[in-house]
Design a protein around this motif. Sequence first.
Motif, PDB file in Angstrom:
ATOM      1  N   ARG A   1     -55.122 -34.130   1.223  1.00 34.27           N
ATOM      2  CA  ARG A   1     -54.251 -33.893   1.150  1.00 34.27           C
ATOM      3  C   ARG A   1     -53.757 -34.808  -0.507  1.00 34.27           C
ATOM      4  NH1 ARG A   1     -49.468 -35.557   5.258  1.00 34.27           N
ATOM      5  NH2 ARG A   1     -50.083 -34.588   6.952  1.00 34.27           N
ATOM      6  N   GLU A   2     -54.679 -35.234  -0.941  1.00 35.94           N
ATOM      7  CA  GLU A   2     -54.832 -35.754  -2.667  1.00 35.94           C
ATOM      8  C   GLU A   2     -53.026 -35.768  -2.354  1.00 35.94           C
ATOM      9  OE1 GLU A   2     -56.423 -31.685  -4.371  1.00 35.94           O
ATOM     10  OE2 GLU A   2     -58.028 -32.225  -3.278  1.00 35.94           O
ATOM     11  N   ASP A   3     -52.764 -35.431  -3.752  1.00 38.62           N
ATOM     12  CA  ASP A   3     -51.247 -35.349  -4.412  1.00 38.62           C
ATOM     13  C   ASP A   3     -50.330 -34.882  -3.392  1.00 38.62           C
ATOM     14  OD1 ASP A   3     -51.959 -33.178  -5.595  1.00 38.62           O
ATOM     15  OD2 ASP A   3     -50.788 -33.786  -7.461  1.00 38.62           O
ATOM     16  N   LEU A   4     -50.474 -33.877  -2.202  1.00 38.56           N
ATOM     17  CA  LEU A   4     -49.605 -32.961  -1.655  1.00 38.56           C
ATOM     18  C   LEU A   4     -48.846 -34.024  -0.944  1.00 38.56           C
ATOM     19  CD1 LEU A   4     -51.805 -29.631  -1.099  1.00 38.56           C
ATOM     20  CD2 LEU A   4     -49.966 -30.282  -3.144  1.00 38.56           C
ATOM     21  N   GLU A   5     -47.025 -33.599  -0.577  1.00 37.43           N
ATOM     22  CA  GLU A   5     -46.643 -33.822   0.836  1.00 37.43           C
ATOM     23  C   GLU A   5     -46.341 -33.506   0.969  1.00 37.43           C
ATOM     24  OE1 GLU A   5     -44.187 -37.757  -0.861  1.00 37.43           O
ATOM     25  OE2 GLU A   5     -44.971 -37.302  -2.712  1.00 37.43           O
ATOM     26  N   PRO A   6     -45.433 -33.122   2.172  1.00 39.33           N
ATOM     27  CA  PRO A   6     -44.112 -32.166   2.588  1.00 39.33           C
ATOM     28  C   PRO A   6     -42.898 -32.547   1.784  1.00 39.33           C
ATOM     29  CG  PRO A   6     -44.477 -33.786   4.312  1.00 39.33           C
ATOM     30  CD  PRO A   6     -45.921 -34.075   2.889  1.00 39.33           C
ATOM     31  N   VAL A   7     -42.250 -31.834   1.666  1.00 39.38           N
ATOM     32  CA  VAL A   7     -40.964 -31.746   1.171  1.00 39.38           C
ATOM     33  C   VAL A   7     -39.809 -31.259   2.876  1.00 39.38           C
ATOM     34  CG1 VAL A   7     -38.540 -31.720  -0.291  1.00 39.38           C
ATOM     35  CG2 VAL A   7     -41.332 -31.531  -0.830  1.00 39.38           C
ATOM     36  N   ARG A   8     -39.382 -31.970   3.675  1.00 40.58           N
ATOM     37  CA  ARG A   8     -38.464 -32.027   4.771  1.00 40.58           C
ATOM     38  C   ARG A   8     -37.194 -30.736   4.232  1.00 40.58           C
ATOM     39  NH1 ARG A   8     -42.440 -32.184   6.994  1.00 40.58           N
ATOM     40  NH2 ARG A   8     -43.694 -33.859   6.974  1.00 40.58           N
ATOM     41  N   LEU A   9     -37.095 -30.156   4.588  1.00 38.03           N
ATOM     42  CA  LEU A   9     -35.462 -29.188   4.050  1.00 38.03           C
ATOM     43  C   LEU A   9     -34.486 -28.892   5.204  1.00 38.03           C
ATOM     44  CD1 LEU A   9     -34.722 -27.285   2.471  1.00 38.03           C
ATOM     45  CD2 LEU A   9     -36.346 -25.231   2.963  1.00 38.03           C
ATOM     46  N   LEU A  10     -33.703 -28.869   5.424  1.00 34.19           N
ATOM     47  CA  LEU A  10     -32.630 -28.842   6.000  1.00 34.19           C
ATOM     48  C   LEU A  10     -31.567 -27.282   5.610  1.00 34.19           C
ATOM     49  CD1 LEU A  10     -30.845 -29.045   8.510  1.00 34.19           C
ATOM     50  CD2 LEU A  10     -29.491 -30.675   6.901  1.00 34.19           C
ATOM     51  N   THR A  11     -31.243 -26.492   6.148  1.00 42.26           N
ATOM     52  CA  THR A  11     -30.601 -24.736   5.610  1.00 42.26           C
ATOM     53  C   THR A  11     -29.505 -25.050   6.413  1.00 42.26           C
ATOM     54  OG1 THR A  11     -32.602 -24.369   4.296  1.00 42.26           O
ATOM     55  CG2 THR A  11     -31.076 -22.339   4.237  1.00 42.26           C
ATOM     56  N   LEU A  12     -28.640 -24.237   5.700  1.00 46.81           N
ATOM     57  CA  LEU A  12     -27.136 -24.507   6.041  1.00 46.81           C
ATOM     58  C   LEU A  12     -26.836 -22.963   5.614  1.00 46.81           C
ATOM     59  CD1 LEU A  12     -25.632 -25.549   8.238  1.00 46.81           C
ATOM     60  CD2 LEU A  12     -23.386 -25.793   6.569  1.00 46.81           C
ATOM     61  N   ARG A  13     -26.321 -22.097   6.729  1.00 47.93           N
ATOM     62  CA  ARG A  13     -26.285 -20.577   6.471  1.00 47.93           C
ATOM     63  C   ARG A  13     -24.750 -20.418   7.123  1.00 47.93           C
ATOM     64  NH1 ARG A  13     -30.649 -17.992   4.484  1.00 47.93           N
ATOM     65  NH2 ARG A  13     -32.706 -19.222   4.657  1.00 47.93           N
ATOM     66  N   PRO A  14     -23.967 -19.533   6.342  1.00 47.29           N
ATOM     67  CA  PRO A  14     -23.135 -18.949   7.526  1.00 47.29           C
ATOM     68  C   PRO A  14     -23.444 -18.330   8.485  1.00 47.29           C
ATOM     69  CG  PRO A  14     -22.840 -18.241   5.517  1.00 47.29           C
ATOM     70  CD  PRO A  14     -24.644 -18.712   5.479  1.00 47.29           C
ATOM     71  N   SER A  15     -21.574 -18.867   9.762  1.00 44.91           N
ATOM     72  CA  SER A  15     -22.116 -17.848  11.152  1.00 44.91           C
ATOM     73  C   SER A  15     -21.845 -16.762  11.151  1.00 44.91           C
ATOM     74  CB  SER A  15     -21.860 -18.912  11.952  1.00 44.91           C
ATOM     75  OG  SER A  15     -20.451 -19.457  11.567  1.00 44.91           O
ATOM     76  N   ALA A  16     -20.262 -15.959   9.417  1.00 39.92           N
ATOM     77  CA  ALA A  16     -20.092 -14.773   9.961  1.00 39.92           C
ATOM     78  C   ALA A  16     -20.282 -14.332   8.686  1.00 39.92           C
ATOM     79  CB  ALA A  16     -18.545 -14.823   9.495  1.00 39.92           C
ATOM     80  N   ASP A  17     -20.058 -13.260   7.953  1.00 35.27           N
ATOM     81  CA  ASP A  17     -20.792 -12.371   7.106  1.00 35.27           C
ATOM     82  C   ASP A  17     -19.200 -12.954   5.630  1.00 35.27           C
ATOM     83  OD1 ASP A  17     -20.213 -10.563   4.848  1.00 35.27           O
ATOM     84  OD2 ASP A  17     -21.643  -9.235   6.305  1.00 35.27           O
ATOM     85  N   LEU A  18     -19.681 -13.423   4.626  1.00 35.12           N
ATOM     86  CA  LEU A  18     -18.315 -13.344   3.793  1.00 35.12           C
ATOM     87  C   LEU A  18     -18.219 -12.361   3.060  1.00 35.12           C
ATOM     88  CD1 LEU A  18     -19.741 -17.247   2.328  1.00 35.12           C
ATOM     89  CD2 LEU A  18     -18.806 -16.607   3.937  1.00 35.12           C
ATOM     90  N   GLY A  19     -18.716 -11.665   3.479  1.00 34.71           N
ATOM     91  CA  GLY A  19     -18.558 -10.226   2.881  1.00 34.71           C
ATOM     92  C   GLY A  19     -17.306  -8.949   3.377  1.00 34.71           C
ATOM     93  N   ARG A  20     -17.822  -9.723   4.274  1.00 39.52           N
ATOM     94  CA  ARG A  20     -16.657  -8.651   5.670  1.00 39.52           C
ATOM     95  C   ARG A  20     -15.305  -9.690   5.806  1.00 39.52           C
ATOM     96  NH1 ARG A  20     -18.619  -4.778   9.406  1.00 39.52           N
ATOM     97  NH2 ARG A  20     -21.178  -4.537   8.972  1.00 39.52           N
ATOM     98  N   MET A  21     -15.315 -10.380   5.737  1.00 43.53           N
ATOM     99  CA  MET A  21     -14.232 -11.602   5.865  1.00 43.53           C
ATOM    100  C   MET A  21     -12.839 -11.625   4.011  1.00 43.53           C
ATOM    101  SD  MET A  21     -15.301 -15.582   6.897  1.00 43.53           S
ATOM    102  CE  MET A  21     -14.184 -16.385   6.587  1.00 43.53           C
ATOM    103  N   ALA A  22     -13.806 -10.910   3.505  1.00 41.76           N
ATOM    104  CA  ALA A  22     -13.112 -11.313   1.890  1.00 41.76           C
ATOM    105  C   ALA A  22     -12.199  -9.868   2.266  1.00 41.76           C
ATOM    106  CB  ALA A  22     -14.499 -10.390   0.850  1.00 41.76           C
ATOM    107  N   SER A  23     -12.744  -8.741   3.533  1.00 39.12           N
ATOM    108  CA  SER A  23     -12.119  -7.333   2.865  1.00 39.12           C
ATOM    109  C   SER A  23     -10.411  -7.733   3.413  1.00 39.12           C
ATOM    110  CB  SER A  23     -12.768  -5.981   3.715  1.00 39.12           C
ATOM    111  OG  SER A  23     -12.610  -6.925   5.272  1.00 39.12           O
ATOM    112  N   GLN A  24     -10.583  -9.066   4.313  1.00 36.83           N
ATOM    113  CA  GLN A  24      -9.005  -9.334   4.604  1.00 36.83           C
ATOM    114  C   GLN A  24      -7.918  -9.627   4.365  1.00 36.83           C
ATOM    115  OE1 GLN A  24     -10.158 -11.847   8.569  1.00 36.83           O
ATOM    116  NE2 GLN A  24     -12.079 -11.280   8.592  1.00 36.83           N
ATOM    117  N   PHE A  25      -8.230 -10.203   2.557  1.00 38.16           N
ATOM    118  CA  PHE A  25      -7.986 -10.707   1.613  1.00 38.16           C
ATOM    119  C   PHE A  25      -7.452 -10.297   0.886  1.00 38.16           C
ATOM    120  CE2 PHE A  25     -10.076 -14.147   4.331  1.00 38.16           C
ATOM    121  CZ  PHE A  25      -8.738 -14.617   5.214  1.00 38.16           C
ATOM    122  N   GLU A  26      -8.331  -8.923   0.157  1.00 39.62           N
ATOM    123  CA  GLU A  26      -7.673  -8.498  -0.390  1.00 39.62           C
ATOM    124  C   GLU A  26      -6.700  -8.134  -0.997  1.00 39.62           C
ATOM    125  OE1 GLU A  26     -10.079  -4.391  -3.095  1.00 39.62           O
ATOM    126  OE2 GLU A  26      -9.087  -4.594  -1.178  1.00 39.62           O
ATOM    127  N   ALA A  27      -5.711  -7.810  -0.180  1.00 40.44           N
ATOM    128  CA  ALA A  27      -4.498  -7.146  -0.934  1.00 40.44           C
ATOM    129  C   ALA A  27      -3.367  -7.764  -1.197  1.00 40.44           C
ATOM    130  CB  ALA A  27      -3.715  -6.934   0.828  1.00 40.44           C
TER     131      ALA A  27
END
Length: 370
Positions: free
Chosen positions: A284-310
């Motif tokens: 591995r020499e100087d390489l080491e893994p970088v652990r990653l946790l990714t969180l994403r929305p469970s809903a389309d934030l663009g579609r949600m926006a259309s409900q509040f434009e007014a």
Amino acid sequence: MTGGGARAAYQVGFLRCVARRFPELRIPYVTGVSAGAINAALLASHGGTFLQAVEELSERWATLTVADVFRTDSWSLAVNAVNWLRQLSSGGTSSRPLGRGLVNTEPLRAFLDEALHVVDGELTGVRHNIDRGHLKAVAISTTSYSTGRSVIFIQGRGVELWDRPHRRPVMVTLKVDHIMASTALPLFFPAAEIDGAWYGDGGMRMITPLSPAIHMGARRVIAISTRYAATVAEAEETVVEGYPPPAQVMGMLMNSVFLDTLDYDVFRLERLNRLIDGLPEEEREDLEPVRLLTLRPSADLGRMASQFEAQLPRAFRFLTRGLGTKDSRSPDFLSLILFQPDYLRALIELGEKDAEARAHEIETFLSAED
């Protein structure tokens, strides 16, 4: 924390869930791009516990309005529009100053001055937390209009700077100007001047948004995306009929700036981790893994926006609808600029709900031994 304008409120919901379970959590490296830079700045400069910092961040976002970000009065919008039209029709012969943005963002600067408790423009809380050992470094990504490079402004200790052809880190004392630069949506918000050069939104050239945290020393990274992970069937759905209006085109451009790069970087890092894990220790020499946790929305934030434009101010709503936000079933451009309390609170609640659904995974990730 990535960009996405008003969508960054989603990140706050995630942080609320984490803060309740780990109220004394210390995050040594904090990075932010565009609107995510606002969240990063407040977390890095807050003098209290992690829970107290997140509570203040949540209160700020829950009451934020469009008027706190840019001027929405008819006169201000009209003056900016006329200046741009005059410049476009002058053929470059006009002696008047060039238009610096479609809107005036002085309200955002005033909001940041008050929220970050700055002294002579400096985020003094960052220096205080570094001196106390509660923070190692914070990085704010920007784009230099003068050179075309991505410039990462860093304040911290023990950071070994790196340099790439299109990315350059700079050690600084962080100020509001750096946050204003990182959040300056191209053309829409005016650029910010720092030491005689002009800077804009950090997402424009940041093709590897995870790299600042990794280069500073992080070996476990939490990345909070504001992009909904659509299924193949959902991705095939038509969201606009006929010729695409300007808002649809602008939304796609903004998505490519703020969201696509994180997806690619996450994919690349996960693949690299698998390769490293498959190597014997001696190779591995100087390489080491970088652990990653990714969180994403469970809903389309663009579609949600259309409900509040007014709920937008009338003059500004007139402008957004003129760009065609009502013609799309997923107005992504609108979701970037919809700084309305009801929409922001909905995003915070969604972020908190999504984090709760993965609470065990998050706790395991944070509690793991290095």
